[in-house]
Design an enzyme around this catalytic site. Sequence first.
Site, PDB file in Angstrom:
ATOM      1  N   HIS A   1       0.847  -1.206   0.000  1.00  0.00           N
ATOM      2  CA  HIS A   1       0.000   0.000   0.000  1.00  0.00           C
ATOM      3  C   HIS A   1       0.879   1.252   0.000  1.00  0.00           C
ATOM      4  CE1 HIS A   1      -2.966  -2.774   2.115  1.00  0.00           C
ATOM      5  NE2 HIS A   1      -3.694  -2.275   1.138  1.00  0.00           N
TER       6      HIS A   1
ATOM      7  N   GLN B   1     -18.706  -5.022  -0.575  1.00  0.00           N
ATOM      8  CA  GLN B   1     -17.913  -5.929  -1.402  1.00  0.00           C
ATOM      9  C   GLN B   1     -17.614  -7.272  -0.716  1.00  0.00           C
ATOM     10  OE1 GLN B   1     -14.576  -2.928  -1.533  1.00  0.00           O
ATOM     11  NE2 GLN B   1     -13.290  -4.742  -1.564  1.00  0.00           N
TER      12      GLN B   1
ATOM     13  N   LYS C   1      -1.811  -6.336  -8.121  1.00  0.00           N
ATOM     14  CA  LYS C   1      -2.071  -7.679  -7.577  1.00  0.00           C
ATOM     15  C   LYS C   1      -3.535  -8.047  -7.824  1.00  0.00           C
ATOM     16  CE  LYS C   1      -2.650  -8.651  -3.151  1.00  0.00           C
ATOM     17  NZ  LYS C   1      -3.975  -9.301  -3.114  1.00  0.00           N
TER      18      LYS C   1
ATOM     19  N   GLN D   1      -9.676  -6.488 -10.451  1.00  0.00           N
ATOM     20  CA  GLN D   1     -10.231  -5.249  -9.872  1.00  0.00           C
ATOM     21  C   GLN D   1      -9.733  -4.037 -10.657  1.00  0.00           C
ATOM     22  OE1 GLN D   1     -10.611  -4.207  -5.525  1.00  0.00           O
ATOM     23  NE2 GLN D   1      -8.710  -3.129  -5.881  1.00  0.00           N
TER      24      GLN D   1
ATOM     25  N   ARG E   1      -4.405 -10.071   3.622  1.00  0.00           N
ATOM     26  CA  ARG E   1      -4.905 -11.395   4.021  1.00  0.00           C
ATOM     27  C   ARG E   1      -3.775 -12.371   4.354  1.00  0.00           C
ATOM     28  NH1 ARG E   1      -9.539  -9.842   0.567  1.00  0.00           N
ATOM     29  NH2 ARG E   1     -11.343  -9.806   1.964  1.00  0.00           N
TER      30      ARG E   1
HETATM   31  O1  PAF Z   1      -8.419  -3.099  -3.060  1.00  0.00           O
HETATM   32  C1  PAF Z   1      -9.034  -2.675  -2.059  1.00  0.00           C
HETATM   33  O2  PAF Z   1      -8.459  -2.497  -0.983  1.00  0.00           O
HETATM   34  C2  PAF Z   1     -10.524  -2.383  -2.171  1.00  0.00           C
HETATM   35  O3  PAF Z   1     -11.151  -3.299  -3.011  1.00  0.00           O
HETATM   36  C3  PAF Z   1     -10.826  -0.937  -2.604  1.00  0.00           C
HETATM   37  C4  PAF Z   1     -10.311  -0.652  -3.998  1.00  0.00           C
HETATM   38  C5  PAF Z   1     -10.204   0.035  -1.613  1.00  0.00           C
HETATM   39  C6  PAF Z   1     -12.341  -0.708  -2.611  1.00  0.00           C
HETATM   40  O4  PAF Z   1     -12.901  -0.927  -1.366  1.00  0.00           O
END
Ligand code: PAF
Length: 283
Positions: free
Chosen positions: A37, A61, A151, A155, A189
Amino acid sequence: MQVINQIDALRQALWQHRLNGASIAFVPTMGNLHEGHLQLIDRAHEAADIVVASIFVNPLQFGPGEDFNGYPRTFENDQAKLTERGCHILFAPTVDEMYPETQISATVVKVPHLSSIHCGASRPGHFTGVATVVAKLFGIVQPDYAVFGLKDFQQFLVIKQLTEDLCLPLEIIGAPIARAESGLALSSRNGYLSVEELEQAAALYRCLANTRTSIDAGNLNFNELEVAAKADLETAGFTPDYFTVCRQQDLLPASAEDKELVIIAAAYLGQARLIDNLHFQRL
Ligand code: PAF
């Protein structure tokens, strides 16, 4: 670093920066931040003057029985890490702020094809939850750039597609996958894994790398490669969900003519469902 919990207050703070002519890069997260991050924050600094991160564990989600309640919430730690990395503003809304009760049957954003395959098939509704919250966050922050880790390759494509389809005026930047020395992709995770499982988990990257080596050596029988990789994952203690050689642009199964490939994989180990991928242009 300014920490802001309310949409109005964030808008006011950003308005001031915009008046000063500053550009804005945005890094949405669900917290429990790791080095991966923080590299997104570094990338955001390269793109724009002001870096905004968000921490919001998005209930939309997570499916029934998934880890929404247990998802690690490490706000103080995350705040310290972001401050150290020079993040200017942290937006950390409550669930009520993002989804007021009156919006219970509110608009959702659905990206049809990409949301229904691979992770979308195993986690129905997941990508609609991601697309909806990301579209809302884009509407709130109105960034010039938004940075996402590759990764989560599927998404990333979902977010690029929604940005294009909704004509949103920002650039989506994909940042390289941060890996441990073993090759294991960094992920929140991974925290669910025991020390022993953490060692086992490197097998996921090894299987991806071996498959790529075979492809580069000229083996284009993708089906055979997928079957072999899943067997290797099982031997390493994983329960594979999928392991597929795809076309990068739409994640459909690749054929021997395709050059821009991504091998995407998801597999269960202990309490964790891990995902990873290798995207490359084949030789
Ligand atoms: O990748 C993530 O951490 C989440 O899916 C995101 C993009 C912040 C959306 O909640």
